[in-house]
Enzyme design. Sequence first.
Site: not given
Length: 316
Positions: A128, A240, A242
């Site tokens: 990001c 994202h 994660e």
Amino acid sequence: MLKTALIVCFVVINLPIQNEATESPIIGILVQETSPYINGKFPNHNAYLAASYVKYVESSGARVVPIFINQTKSYYRKIIQSINGVLLPGGNTWFSNKDGYADAGDIIYKLIKEENENGNTYPILGICLGFELLIYLDASKTDIRTNCSSVDKALNLHLQENYNDSKIFKSAPKELIRILEKENVTYNSHRYCITEENVKKNKLDKFWRVVAWNMDNSKAVEFVSILESVKYPFLGLQFHPEKNIFEWNKKKNVPHSANAILVGRYFSDWLVKEARRNQNRFITKTLEKSALIYNYQPFHTGLKGIAFDQMYFFKI
């Protein structure tokens, strides 16, 4: 009790680059300055690291060292020469902040390019804001981002026709590609975008290859979702991965399906696999242990209305 950030001095040993991999890769994750909102909830700190990035790297078999902002070039050189890869995380800060995230990232980026030029495989994963930082730096610190709206949105990917020639997907399982193309498994949370048009206009297509793209919420802006470096083991993701695995805010539309977890792990596994080809290390186990994230205590921040479930705080 929170342990404040201890800036330690690392002694470096230069090792010959060999084909065998390190079995104990260490990934550095760049911390960033706190926002006024975070300061209001957790005062007396000026830098943070979302714990989801730490766990993300650990889930693929590596350990983590926080890399602090507002340090000397000597500090960054010593730490870069002691670890095996770097993750530039997402967040909410400005590239113009003096001695902040972008200034530290600039030094780190140049040092890692040097490592690769010297034959030492050294990966970077930008997520990001970290993805946007890589482009900002290669554009000579010119902000080529476009305003867009892709906040709290899980999307499937549009892969370029020649995606299977890319380094990141050339050996990808067909099922993973199917999931990426057909299911909403990439979580987006950004108000700025990098467009392929701007990449080409700024002649960055000599350095970066567009692998995947998407449309913003308005369907008016086509933005780049995945970029990979033409020359180096550098990868940028606008989404994202994660969060799929480690962020559980029920008010957000983060995908947590088994397939979303599979996709999330693919990119951290890539980072750690590349890091295993790097031969850097700390000269002593004592210095190594003093630098690891284990020396700091994460806070449960989701209860106070912050986007991250857990965060590490530092006073630098």
